[in-house]
Design a protein around this motif. Structure first.
Motif, PDB file in Angstrom:
ATOM      1  N   LEU A   2       0.820  -1.217   0.000  1.00  0.00           N
ATOM      2  CA  LEU A   2       0.000   0.000   0.000  1.00  0.00           C
ATOM      3  C   LEU A   2       0.855   1.269   0.000  1.00  0.00           C
ATOM      4  N   LEU A  49      -9.569   3.359   0.607  1.00  0.00           N
ATOM      5  CA  LEU A  49      -9.393   1.983   0.133  1.00  0.00           C
ATOM      6  C   LEU A  49     -10.781   1.470  -0.260  1.00  0.00           C
ATOM      7  N   VAL A  70     -13.240  -1.097   1.496  1.00  0.00           N
ATOM      8  CA  VAL A  70     -13.986  -0.782   2.719  1.00  0.00           C
ATOM      9  C   VAL A  70     -15.142   0.140   2.361  1.00  0.00           C
ATOM     10  N   TYR A  87      -4.831  -5.729  10.754  1.00  0.00           N
ATOM     11  CA  TYR A  87      -4.976  -4.282  10.500  1.00  0.00           C
ATOM     12  C   TYR A  87      -3.784  -3.481  11.012  1.00  0.00           C
ATOM     13  N   GLY A  88      -3.774  -2.195  10.608  1.00  0.00           N
ATOM     14  CA  GLY A  88      -2.914  -1.227  11.269  1.00  0.00           C
ATOM     15  C   GLY A  88      -3.608  -0.863  12.577  1.00  0.00           C
ATOM     16  N   GLU A  95       1.664  -1.806  12.141  1.00  0.00           N
ATOM     17  CA  GLU A  95       0.948  -2.588  11.129  1.00  0.00           C
ATOM     18  C   GLU A  95       0.887  -4.060  11.542  1.00  0.00           C
ATOM     19  N   LYS A  96      -0.315  -4.581  11.571  1.00  0.00           N
ATOM     20  CA  LYS A  96      -0.594  -5.999  11.813  1.00  0.00           C
ATOM     21  C   LYS A  96       0.205  -6.597  12.976  1.00  0.00           C
ATOM     22  N   ILE A 122      -7.092   0.797  11.932  1.00  0.00           N
ATOM     23  CA  ILE A 122      -7.178   1.738  10.807  1.00  0.00           C
ATOM     24  C   ILE A 122      -8.156   1.122   9.815  1.00  0.00           C
ATOM     25  N   ILE A 123      -9.230   1.852   9.470  1.00  0.00           N
ATOM     26  CA  ILE A 123     -10.259   1.182   8.651  1.00  0.00           C
ATOM     27  C   ILE A 123     -10.004   1.264   7.147  1.00  0.00           C
ATOM     28  N   GLY A 124      -9.219   2.283   6.706  1.00  0.00           N
ATOM     29  CA  GLY A 124      -8.976   2.413   5.261  1.00  0.00           C
ATOM     30  C   GLY A 124      -9.417   3.755   4.698  1.00  0.00           C
ATOM     31  N   TYR A 135      -8.096   7.876   5.028  1.00  0.00           N
ATOM     32  CA  TYR A 135      -7.021   8.706   5.562  1.00  0.00           C
ATOM     33  C   TYR A 135      -7.077  10.097   4.944  1.00  0.00           C
ATOM     34  N   GLN A 144       4.892  -0.607   3.721  1.00  0.00           N
ATOM     35  CA  GLN A 144       3.656  -0.336   4.458  1.00  0.00           C
ATOM     36  C   GLN A 144       3.465   1.152   4.694  1.00  0.00           C
ATOM     37  N   THR A 191       1.551   2.356   6.963  1.00  0.00           N
ATOM     38  CA  THR A 191       1.540   2.571   8.418  1.00  0.00           C
ATOM     39  C   THR A 191       2.953   2.883   8.928  1.00  0.00           C
TER      40      THR A 191
HETATM   41  C1  G1P Z   1      -4.421  -2.051   4.805  1.00  0.00           C
HETATM   42  C2  G1P Z   1      -3.565  -1.217   5.756  1.00  0.00           C
HETATM   43  C3  G1P Z   1      -3.997  -1.459   7.201  1.00  0.00           C
HETATM   44  C4  G1P Z   1      -5.489  -1.175   7.356  1.00  0.00           C
HETATM   45  C5  G1P Z   1      -6.290  -2.013   6.335  1.00  0.00           C
HETATM   46  C6  G1P Z   1      -7.764  -1.625   6.355  1.00  0.00           C
HETATM   47  O1  G1P Z   1      -4.126  -3.404   5.014  1.00  0.00           O
HETATM   48  O2  G1P Z   1      -2.199  -1.549   5.582  1.00  0.00           O
HETATM   49  O3  G1P Z   1      -3.262  -0.635   8.070  1.00  0.00           O
HETATM   50  O4  G1P Z   1      -5.895  -1.487   8.669  1.00  0.00           O
HETATM   51  O5  G1P Z   1      -5.798  -1.802   5.001  1.00  0.00           O
HETATM   52  O6  G1P Z   1      -8.513  -2.447   5.505  1.00  0.00           O
HETATM   53  P1  G1P Z   1      -4.519  -4.567   3.940  1.00  0.00           P
HETATM   54  O7  G1P Z   1      -5.994  -4.801   4.127  1.00  0.00           O
HETATM   55  O8  G1P Z   1      -4.184  -4.028   2.599  1.00  0.00           O
HETATM   56  O9  G1P Z   1      -3.699  -5.755   4.330  1.00  0.00           O
END
Ligand code: G1P
Length: 297
Positions: free
Chosen positions: A117, A137, A140, A178-179, A198-199, A211-213, A215, A237, A239
């Motif tokens: 990302l 994103l 979401v 998630y972040g 992150e994760k 973090i929902i997606g 920003y 990342q 994050t």
């Molecule tokens: C990404 C971000 C993460 C965030 C998430 C939300 O992760 O890196 O911080 O919480 O989107 O959907 P991914 O879903 O691409 O692994």
């Protein structure tokens, strides 16, 4: 060095759409996952509408190979307009018109390799220039009855400036997807962010606030992303870069109070379709009846 103005208006939005969508195969063998419909329109159109409602008027898709349908969806289609006019299908004509983006307000930039990302966002840096921007994103989807998520974030931004991250609590065992944020005032809807990771493994997570997606970010993120090393999952990342920017700029968490859905996997996508259909002015009442039939088992 001159300090950046952290309250400049948000005029541009970025949508990372380069992902392969392997989870949805074979549905996504030729169809980009962002084109999957949420009730009556593709996920990506809903995300663009959310940004538009927030006053944003420039849209940038960070795309990949085989995903040209995404930009095409927003193009004018004169043949379709003529055919619908001839048949007097004014409702459909309006729907088609609402899916168009005007000349000069959307562009596509390519992410040639799937490096994460953070890398996807960096790919849009030349187009974004030295301006703050919204990042959505499209996996979401937020079901807001009042203002949309991005518009709510802009309200927060207009007060605080800086960088804003929409957040929501998840189950402890899910933090590794998630972040995760560490906030100063966990009881408040908006709070300064002290750190993020992150994760993380549940035992190491600073909280369950994910973090929902959605920003709002300042352009200084790009100089950090430029040098960002791979992190969780071997990917660059966002994050990690935000955690670095946090040392010099304020970040605010806005806890989302509206229902939201992760449409990046089957059950989340199906649930989103049910929830959005139930709230839909055209299909809602009918859907309620249909669902009650199935609820009886
Ligand atoms: C990404 C971000 C993460 C965030 C998430 C939300 O992760 O890196 O911080 O919480 O989107 O959907 P991914 O879903 O691409 O692994």
């Amino acid at each position: 060095m001159k300090k950046p103005d952290l309250k400049r208006p948000i005029r541009k939005a970025v949508f990372p759409v380069a992902g392969l969508g392997t989870r949805f195969l074979p549905a996504t063998k030729v169809l980009p996952k962002e084109m999957l419909p949420l009730v009556d329109r593709p996920l990506i159109q809903r995300a663009v509408e959310e940004a538009r409602e927030a006053g944003i008027n420039e849209f940038i898709f960070v795309s990949g190979r085989g995903k040209s349908l995404i930009a095409e969806h927003f193009e004018y289609q004169p043949e379709l307009v003529i055919a619908l006019k001839e048949k007097n299908k004014t409702d459909l004509l309006e729907k088609v018109r609402a899916s168009n983006l005007e000349s000069g307000i959307f562009s596509t930039v390519l992410q040639q390799n799937p490096k994460g990302l953070g890398h996807a966002i960096w790919c849009a840096s030349k187009i974004l220039g030295n301006e703050p921007f919204a990042l959505l994103l499209p996996d979401v989807m937020v079901l807001s009855e009042g203002k949309g998520c991005t518009a709510q974030m802009i309200d927060v931004y207009n007060k605080t400036g800086g960088n804003i991250i929409a957040s929501a609590h998840v189950a402890k065992q899910d933090v590794k997807k998630y972040g995760i944020l560490d906030v100063k005032d966990p009881k408040s809807r908006t709070s300064a962010i002290k750190g993020m990771v992150e994760k993380p493994e549940p035992a190491k997570a600073p909280s369950t606030l994910s973090i929902i997606g959605r920003y709002i970010l300042q352009p200084e993120i790009f100089t950090i992303l430029e040098k960002q090393k791979a992190g969780s999952g071997g990917e660059i990342q966002l994050t990690d870069a935000m955690q670095t920017l946090l040392k010099t700029q304020p970040f605010t968490s806005m806890e989302l109070r509206d229902p939201y859905f992760d449409c990046g996997h089957h059950t989340g996508f199906i649930e989103a379709n049910i929830a959005f259909a139930l709230k839909d002015p055209v299909f809602g009442a009918q859907m309620k009846k249909i669902l009650s039939r199935y609820a009886k088992g």
